[in-house]
Scaffold this motif. Structure first.
Motif, PDB file in Angstrom:
ATOM      1  N   TYR A   1     113.401 109.459  26.653  1.00 12.16           N
ATOM      2  CA  TYR A   1     112.458 108.412  27.071  1.00 12.16           C
ATOM      3  C   TYR A   1     111.212 108.332  26.195  1.00 12.16           C
ATOM      4  O   TYR A   1     110.775 107.255  25.821  1.00 12.16           O
ATOM      5  N   THR A   2     110.623 109.481  25.935  1.00 14.56           N
ATOM      6  CA  THR A   2     109.360 109.453  25.204  1.00 14.56           C
ATOM      7  C   THR A   2     109.546 108.863  23.814  1.00 14.56           C
ATOM      8  O   THR A   2     108.780 108.008  23.376  1.00 14.56           O
TER       9      THR A   2
ATOM     10  N   TYR B   1     116.951 102.906  30.799  1.00 14.87           N
ATOM     11  CA  TYR B   1     116.651 104.239  31.337  1.00 14.87           C
ATOM     12  C   TYR B   1     117.881 104.931  31.955  1.00 14.87           C
ATOM     13  O   TYR B   1     118.067 106.118  31.783  1.00 14.87           O
TER      14      TYR B   1
ATOM     15  N   ARG C   1     118.270 106.219  34.540  1.00 18.97           N
ATOM     16  CA  ARG C   1     117.886 107.220  35.547  1.00 18.97           C
ATOM     17  C   ARG C   1     116.567 106.781  36.142  1.00 18.97           C
ATOM     18  O   ARG C   1     115.738 106.208  35.450  1.00 18.97           O
ATOM     19  N   HIS C   2     116.373 107.101  37.425  1.00 17.17           N
ATOM     20  CA  HIS C   2     115.088 106.810  38.039  1.00 17.17           C
ATOM     21  C   HIS C   2     114.033 107.772  37.509  1.00 17.17           C
ATOM     22  O   HIS C   2     114.344 108.876  37.096  1.00 17.17           O
ATOM     23  N   ALA C   3     112.791 107.325  37.567  1.00 15.09           N
ATOM     24  CA  ALA C   3     111.702 108.196  37.134  1.00 15.09           C
ATOM     25  C   ALA C   3     111.657 109.417  38.037  1.00 15.09           C
ATOM     26  O   ALA C   3     111.860 109.327  39.238  1.00 15.09           O
TER      27      ALA C   3
ATOM     28  N   ALA D   1     109.951 111.486  40.184  1.00 13.80           N
ATOM     29  CA  ALA D   1     108.693 111.223  40.890  1.00 13.80           C
ATOM     30  C   ALA D   1     108.062 112.490  41.463  1.00 13.80           C
ATOM     31  O   ALA D   1     107.796 112.599  42.636  1.00 13.80           O
ATOM     32  N   LYS D   2     107.872 113.444  40.624  1.00 12.42           N
ATOM     33  CA  LYS D   2     107.222 114.672  41.089  1.00 12.42           C
ATOM     34  C   LYS D   2     105.833 114.740  40.474  1.00 12.42           C
ATOM     35  O   LYS D   2     105.648 114.507  39.290  1.00 12.42           O
ATOM     36  N   ILE D   3     104.868 115.060  41.307  1.00 16.70           N
ATOM     37  CA  ILE D   3     103.502 115.128  40.799  1.00 16.70           C
ATOM     38  C   ILE D   3     103.150 116.558  40.455  1.00 16.70           C
ATOM     39  O   ILE D   3     103.214 117.437  41.299  1.00 16.70           O
TER      40      ILE D   3
ATOM     41  N   TRP E   1     100.443 118.499  40.239  1.00 19.75           N
ATOM     42  CA  TRP E   1      98.995 118.626  40.457  1.00 19.75           C
ATOM     43  C   TRP E   1      98.416 119.708  39.579  1.00 19.75           C
ATOM     44  O   TRP E   1      97.408 119.526  38.922  1.00 19.75           O
ATOM     45  N   GLU E   2      99.105 120.848  39.591  1.00 18.94           N
ATOM     46  CA  GLU E   2      98.576 121.971  38.818  1.00 18.94           C
ATOM     47  C   GLU E   2      98.546 121.622  37.337  1.00 18.94           C
ATOM     48  O   GLU E   2      97.556 121.792  36.657  1.00 18.94           O
TER      49      GLU E   2
ATOM     50  N   ARG F   1      98.499 118.802  36.041  1.00 19.64           N
ATOM     51  CA  ARG F   1      97.553 117.736  35.751  1.00 19.64           C
ATOM     52  C   ARG F   1      96.136 118.299  35.679  1.00 19.64           C
ATOM     53  O   ARG F   1      95.351 117.940  34.814  1.00 19.64           O
TER      54      ARG F   1
ATOM     55  N   TYR G   1     103.167 108.193  46.236  1.00 21.54           N
ATOM     56  CA  TYR G   1     103.283 109.611  45.900  1.00 21.54           C
ATOM     57  C   TYR G   1     101.956 110.341  46.082  1.00 21.54           C
ATOM     58  O   TYR G   1     101.884 111.553  45.948  1.00 21.54           O
TER      59      TYR G   1
ATOM     60  N   VAL H   1      99.268 110.465  40.495  1.00 25.50           N
ATOM     61  CA  VAL H   1      99.873 109.794  39.346  1.00 25.50           C
ATOM     62  C   VAL H   1     101.161 110.509  38.921  1.00 25.50           C
ATOM     63  O   VAL H   1     101.151 111.712  38.669  1.00 25.50           O
ATOM     64  N   VAL H   2     102.259 109.778  38.871  1.00 25.11           N
ATOM     65  CA  VAL H   2     103.535 110.338  38.446  1.00 25.11           C
ATOM     66  C   VAL H   2     103.698 110.027  36.951  1.00 25.11           C
ATOM     67  O   VAL H   2     103.772 108.864  36.570  1.00 25.11           O
TER      68      VAL H   2
ATOM     69  N   GLU I   1     106.016 110.014  34.560  1.00 30.12           N
ATOM     70  CA  GLU I   1     107.080 109.150  34.040  1.00 30.12           C
ATOM     71  C   GLU I   1     106.912 107.705  34.538  1.00 30.12           C
ATOM     72  O   GLU I   1     107.142 106.753  33.799  1.00 30.12           O
TER      73      GLU I   1
ATOM     74  N   ARG J   1     106.310 104.440  31.988  1.00 29.02           N
ATOM     75  CA  ARG J   1     107.147 103.235  32.067  1.00 29.02           C
ATOM     76  C   ARG J   1     106.294 101.994  32.295  1.00 29.02           C
ATOM     77  O   ARG J   1     106.494 100.955  31.672  1.00 29.02           O
TER      78      ARG J   1
ATOM     79  N   GLU K   1      90.146 114.809  41.799  1.00 29.80           N
ATOM     80  CA  GLU K   1      91.347 115.457  42.317  1.00 29.80           C
ATOM     81  C   GLU K   1      91.080 115.985  43.731  1.00 29.80           C
ATOM     82  O   GLU K   1      91.929 115.864  44.625  1.00 29.80           O
TER      83      GLU K   1
END
Ligand SMILES: [Zn+2]
Lengths: 234, 344
Positions: free
Chosen positions: A69-70, A212, A214-216, A218-220, A222-223, A225, B39, B42-43, B45, B49, B173
């Motif tokens: 993807y990237t 794609y 595949r679906h994105a 969707a896991k965040i 947090w750490e 980030r 969610y 911010v996700v 991926e 997109r 955050e």
């Protein structure tokens, strides 16, 4: 006619300038995972090799994937912006179509494959037709076992061409299918796209989006980030 | 001199156009907030997109707003960090495509510095020596800007000096996490801000970690834990919490830490004014408390209007214009740096 081709769906990106008489200039990246720094300088390199300015390019074609993807987004964002800025027509192509086109003289059923990571492959099946190849199936994502089973079920002699085949070699050998390692290449991409430019079957830059499959995820994180954007106190 | 700025580091696809460093010509934002709201954060991926889909229309819109074309630009500026790597790469790749197509200079912009430098669009040249508090969903830092500012020096790498930062959570955050915990929408900052207006900021005495420790670093994760513990204790006792009081008291604790640390830094370092920057600088309580404190201490206060505090393209164009004036250009190999520091 001078077509700029950009293909970044695998670790080996490539860029090419193709004119009416064939490839004018090309550049490819051997080392995986550096699309971000490779694509734009490669475009500049090709223009310089060809001794032309950006204003001489008449169309842009780009690989839409499936793939990493990237990397795909790097190629597509560069192609879109370049084409939009020069008001050029664009043609988006699947890298799987390009791979199959690279072996269009083969009489067997062709399976084009691209590494999907996470233990999976992207693929589609093709057959040679006059002037090129024709896709026989949807684009798929699955394991090497699933690919081998699908090919075995056709009962036909097949050639598998593509990237990431090392993870499928065992499965494909077991059912006696020949494999051929290759990546979709910008020069072939531009060659494949050329008739579309000639027939004016083109798109607008904003229409180009990656395939794609595949679906994105969707896991965040947090750490992650927090670490990534936290005001590093150094 | 026109500079187009592209911002895709997080969840806003934004493009701004700035003329002669100080004049805003266009500022267009395609927000992804609704995509990430389910969610509660911010996700990466999903963000990458969405940036790719939104970027060309946003560029077009900005050019229309500014009444000019790409060929009129003197440079293309783009955020190259910090931020989400996949999101950053979309903006940087597009910026390179534009730069290549018209043979324009490319400029890599530091998102955090751009948050500070955007103030020049409303207040003119930043007047050092000053302290800037950069506070948002991903960063919470205090920096000093010391050198005499001028067009020629604005791009100097030594211009910002880091004084302090959060050692754990960023303020934005913390807002998001607490908002989520008490069932408010995303993003949490504006929601808490709104709810807190109906509450008493002194109702609950939440901790202000490191407040009395020397230095200008902050810690916000203990506060977050204290709020959650407080709510669980009430729940266990079968008591309904007053959420407006919780929001107001939590917000007050965060604001207290920012005000105390920033003003202490300004006083100790002999800095004459304070600049508030970043998305959390849109918080009404933070703005009011800084106004009050700076007046009391005889410090100047520079607070950009809210649309220029949250992520936007104008800030990238403004910072890019400073770099262009300083001759600090990037080449087509410009990479992205998800951890690019504000100063250092
Ligand atoms: Zn920001």
């Amino acid at each position: 006619m001078l077509i700029l081709g950009i293909e970044t769906s695998t670790g080996q990106s490539s860029v090419a300038l193709v004119g009416t008489d064939g490839v004018v200039a090309s550049a490819s990246l051997g080392v995986a995972r550096r699309h971000g720094e490779f694509v734009a300088p490669a475009v500049q390199f090709c223009l310089r090799q060809a001794g032309v300015g950006a204003d001489r390019v008449t169309g842009v074609t780009v690989g839409l994937g499936p793939g990493l993807y990237t990397g795909l987004r790097v190629g597509i964002a560069t192609a879109q912006a370049f084409a939009a800025a020069r008001d050029l027509p664009v043609v988006g192509m699947s890298g799987l179509d390009v791979l199959a086109f690279q072996v269009r003289h083969v009489r067997r059923l062709i399976a084009a494959v691209i590494d999907a990571r996470r233990g999976e492959l992207f693929w589609a099946l093709y057959r040679a037709v006059p002037g090129g190849v024709q896709r026989q199936t949807d684009l798929r994502v699955g394991t090497a076992e699933q690919l081998a089973a699908e090919l075995e079920a056709t009962g036909e002699e097949c050639l598998v061409i593509g990237d990431g085949l090392s993870r499928a070699t065992h499965e494909l050998d077991r059912v006696g299918i020949e494999t051929f390692a290759a990546v979709p290449d910008a020069a072939h991409l531009a060659e494949l796209a050329r008739p579309r430019f000639e027939r004016e079957e083109t798109q607008r830059p904003a229409d180009l989006l990656p395939i794609y499959l595949r679906h994105a995820d969707a896991k965040i994180g947090w750490e992650a980030r927090g670490r990534m954007q936290g005001g590093a106190a150094t | 001199m026109l500079v187009l700025g592209i911002e895709t580091s997080c969840d806003e696809t934004a493009v701004g156009i700035v003329e002669d460093r100080f004049t805003l010509r266009a500022n267009v934002i395609a927000s992804q907030v609704e995509l990430h709201a389910p969610y509660g954060g911010v996700v990466p991926e999903v963000a990458a997109r969405a940036h790719l889909e939104a970027l060309l229309p946003t560029i077009d819109h900005a050019l229309v707003e500014a009444g000019c074309g790409l060929s009129d630009m003197d440079a293309i500026a783009v955020t190259s960090g910090p931020g989400l790597i996949g999101a950053l790469l979309v903006g940087v790749s597009a910026a390179k495509g534009l730069a290549l197509a018209h043979d324009k200079p490319l400029i890599g912009v530091n998102h955090l510095r751009a948050h500070v430098e955007v103030a020049q669009l409303e207040f003119g040249e930043l007047q050092p020596p000053l302290a800037a508090l950069v506070v948002s969903g991903g960063h919470t830092s205090i920096v000093a800007l010391e050198k005499v500012g001028s067009g020629g020096e604005s791009g100097d790498d030594g211009r910002f000096r880091q004084l302090g930062a959060t050692i754990d959570d960023a303020a934005g955050e913390a807002f998001d996490k607490i908002a989520r915990f008490i069932g408010l929408g995303y993003p949490g900052g504006p929601e808490i801000d709104r709810l807190a207006r109906q509450g008493d900021p002194k109702a609950i005495d939440f901790p202000r970690a490191m407040l009395h420790e020397p230095g200008y670093d902050m810690s916000l994760s203990g506060l977050k834990t204290a709020v959650i513990r407080y709510l669980r204790r009430l729940e266990a006792a079968g008591t309904e919490p007053d959420l407006a009081d919780v929001a107001a008291s939590f917000q007050e604790a965060i604001v207290d830490v920012q005000v105390v640390k920033t003003l202490r830094a300004a006083r100790d370092e002999g800095l004459e004014r304070v600049v508030l920057a970043g998305g959390v600088a849109a918080n009404t309580r933070l703005r009011a408390r800084f106004a009050e404190a700076c007046e009391r201490e005889g410090l100047g206060l520079v607070v950009p209007s809210i649309p220029l505090c949250t992520d936007n393209g104008a800030m990238v164009a403004a910072s890019g214009a400073n770099l262009l004036a300083a001759g600090t250009l990037a080449d087509l190999e410009l990479g992205v740096d998800p951890n690019l520091p504000l100063a250092g």
